[in-house]
Design an enzyme around this catalytic site. Structure first.
Site, short mmCIF file in Angstrom:
data_model
loop_
_atom_site.label_atom_id
_atom_site.label_comp_id
_atom_site.label_asym_id
_atom_site.label_seq_id
_atom_site.Cartn_x
_atom_site.Cartn_y
_atom_site.Cartn_z
N ASN A 118 0.85 -1.20 0.00
CA ASN A 118 0.00 0.00 0.00
C ASN A 118 0.88 1.24 0.00
O ASN A 118 2.10 1.15 -0.04
CB ASN A 118 -0.96 -0.03 1.19
CG ASN A 118 -0.21 -0.07 2.50
OD1 ASN A 118 0.50 0.85 2.85
ND2 ASN A 118 -0.34 -1.20 3.22
N LYS A 151 -13.38 1.24 15.79
CA LYS A 151 -12.11 0.50 15.73
C LYS A 151 -11.46 0.41 17.10
O LYS A 151 -10.92 -0.63 17.48
CB LYS A 151 -11.16 1.23 14.76
CG LYS A 151 -10.59 0.34 13.70
CD LYS A 151 -9.92 1.12 12.61
CE LYS A 151 -10.59 0.87 11.28
NZ LYS A 151 -9.95 1.59 10.18
N1 CTP Z 1 -3.67 -3.09 12.17
C1 CTP Z 1 -2.93 -4.16 12.62
N2 CTP Z 1 -2.99 -5.34 11.98
C2 CTP Z 1 -3.78 -5.50 10.90
C3 CTP Z 1 -4.55 -4.42 10.42
C4 CTP Z 1 -4.45 -3.21 11.08
O1 CTP Z 1 -2.21 -4.01 13.61
N3 CTP Z 1 -3.82 -6.66 10.30
C5 CTP Z 1 -3.60 -1.83 12.93
C6 CTP Z 1 -3.00 -0.66 12.21
O2 CTP Z 1 -1.61 -0.59 12.46
C7 CTP Z 1 -3.74 0.49 12.84
C8 CTP Z 1 -5.12 -0.08 13.12
O3 CTP Z 1 -4.94 -1.47 13.20
O4 CTP Z 1 -3.17 0.88 14.07
C9 CTP Z 1 -6.20 0.23 12.15
O5 CTP Z 1 -5.78 0.00 10.85
P1 CTP Z 1 -6.75 0.31 9.64
O6 CTP Z 1 -6.08 -0.08 8.37
O7 CTP Z 1 -7.29 1.70 9.76
O8 CTP Z 1 -7.97 -0.66 10.01
P2 CTP Z 1 -8.35 -2.09 9.61
O9 CTP Z 1 -8.33 -2.94 10.82
O10 CTP Z 1 -7.54 -2.55 8.47
O11 CTP Z 1 -9.87 -1.89 9.22
P3 CTP Z 1 -10.51 -1.38 7.82
O12 CTP Z 1 -9.55 -1.77 6.75
O13 CTP Z 1 -11.78 -2.15 7.78
O14 CTP Z 1 -10.73 0.08 7.93
#
Ligand code: CTP
Length: 408
Positions: free
Chosen positions: A219, A348
């Site tokens: 990403n 979240k």
């Molecule tokens: N995160 C994590 N492990 C994952 C996904 C996310 O530790 N597999 C952590 C990120 O580092 C961040 C938080 O969770 O601190 C939220 O990440 P985000 O990408 O905003 O959320 P997602 O859990 O991926 O949810 P969505 O994609 O549905 O918004």
């Protein structure tokens, strides 16, 4: 730049030869202004670029230039000088000085002092871009960093840009303000280090999930915000481990960086560094990885493109937030959202079980940019809105808030 006072701290500045030596004079001025006492040592190549008189006038002390000078040695022997300092700074650190230090040479005053000191050494490299990128120089720098744990070597810069020789790339000495910041980070007194004795683990950057040996899913995270947070926590005295996905940023001064690629590697490294007091999970972890990574390059086939089966990655933040003995006292997550920031971020926060969440509107210019606008949501219902500012300022605000939390 931090404003931590260096009052009463002693810095030995070794000025090597190079056009950047003139910036060493500005560094002395900034150090003195911050309250530090500075002694200087000028190599013979350094003396081709700045005069001992300028250094003596700015530091207020005689300048040391040669190893066997009876009058210098009777005032303060070179071994004593290397111990007198709280920190030894080499600016500019030339390829020659770095090579000598990395290989234990002691054939002049600068190299002997670097070998004899029992204090941390901060290098501010400056040289031609080709020289800096030469594997010999890179190997010497890595070798010096690898000596960490003995007394430790930190590196600030070099910066990228146009060089005095007309070439472009990394090699310019870091600006005096950045060197000062690094020195403050390494030396600040207890008031400036409210997180001293605290362990922090920070994740940053994207993850890279392989499809086959040459392709992958990733990403647009640049890692800038996470690196700034690691830096800001270290500046306040925390012992920081930065678990980083692939990014093009130098490791912050005084921070231990661990490289990872995939979410599962990131999770394993984070777990290794627990228990910690603080966890800040700012990485943009890929939600999915490819099920069954191909062992060879997937070739184009007449049947059309391959279909990739995706499986969900472990949630590192949710795992770290789980109640238990290893749970950090404060767990901070990020929420990257393109709409309904507050509702999504709060959902979240409770779903993942963290204490705070930094809500980040990524619909605007955020990826790779130097600025960021965030809102910090806390478990107790609080919301702090921080309008767009540099990622460094956001990081410093967050680090200060974390320090306040531990003070309370
Ligand atoms: N995160 C994590 N492990 C994952 C996904 C996310 O530790 N597999 C952590 C990120 O580092 C961040 C938080 O969770 O601190 C939220 O990440 P985000 O990408 O905003 O959320 P997602 O859990 O991926 O949810 P969505 O994609 O549905 O918004």
């Amino acid at each position: 730049m931090t404003t931590a006072s260096l009052s009463g701290r002693k810095v030995l500045l070794i000025v090597g030869g190079g056009i950047a030596a003139y910036k060493a004079l500005e560094l002395v001025r900034l150090l003195k202004k911050s309250g530090a006492e500075v002694m200087s040592l000028l190599t013979s190549a350094g003396a081709e670029f700045v005069t001992p008189m300028s250094l003596a006038a700015l530091t207020g002390h005689p300048v040391r230039q040669a190893l066997f000078m009876p009058e210098d040695e009777t005032a303060m022997g070179h071994i004593e000088l290397s111990r007198w300092a709280d920190l030894v700074v080499v600016a500019p650190a030339t390829a020659g000085l770095i090579a000598k230090a990395a290989n234990g040479f002691a054939d002049d005053l600068a190299s002997t002092t670097l070998l004899a000191t029992d204090k941390k050494v901060l290098l501010a490299p400056a040289m031609n871009v080709r020289m800096w990128l030469h594997p010999a120089v890179q190997a010497n720098v890595e070798r010096l960093k690898g000596f960490d744990g003995f007394h430790g070597v930190a590196v600030v810069g070099p910066d990228e840009g146009e060089m005095a020789c007309g070439e472009f790339g990394p090699g310019r000495m870091a600006e005096p303000t950045a060197i000062l910041s690094a020195i403050q980070g390494l030396l600040a007194g207890p008031d400036g280090r409210p997180l001293a004795g605290r362990r922090a683990v920070v994740t940053a950057g994207p993850t890279f999930e392989p499809i086959d040996p040459v392709r992958g899913l990733t990403n647009r995270s640049s890692g800038k915000q996470g690196y700034a947070i690691a830096t800001a926590l270290a500046e306040l005295g925390a012992e920081v481990t930065l678990v980083s996905g692939p990014v093009a940023i130098d490791a912050p001064v005084g921070v231990t960086r661990i490289w990872v690629e995939s979410a599962r590697e990131m999770q394993a490294e984070v777990q290794k560094y627990l228990p910690a007091d603080i966890a800040v999970m700012s990485a943009a972890v890929a939600d999915w990885r490819v099920d069954g990574v191909a062992s060879g390059k997937i070739k184009k086939a007449p049947g059309g493109p391959p279909s990739l089966a995706l499986i969900e990655n472990p949630d590192i933040l949710a795992g770290v937030s789980k109640p238990g003995k290893a749970r950090p006292k404060l767990v901070v997550g990020f929420a990257a959202e393109t709409s309904d920031l507050e509702a999504n971020a709060r959902a979240k926060l409770s779903r993942k079980g963290c204490d705070w969440i930094v809500g980040n509107d990524v619909s605007d210019d955020v990826f790779g940019a130097d600025g960021n606008a965030v809102t910090l949501f806390t478990k107790d219902g609080g919301a702090d809105v921080w309008p767009r500012q540099s990622k460094t300022e956001v990081a410093r605000k967050l680090a200060a808030k974390i320090a306040d939390h531990f003070k309370a």
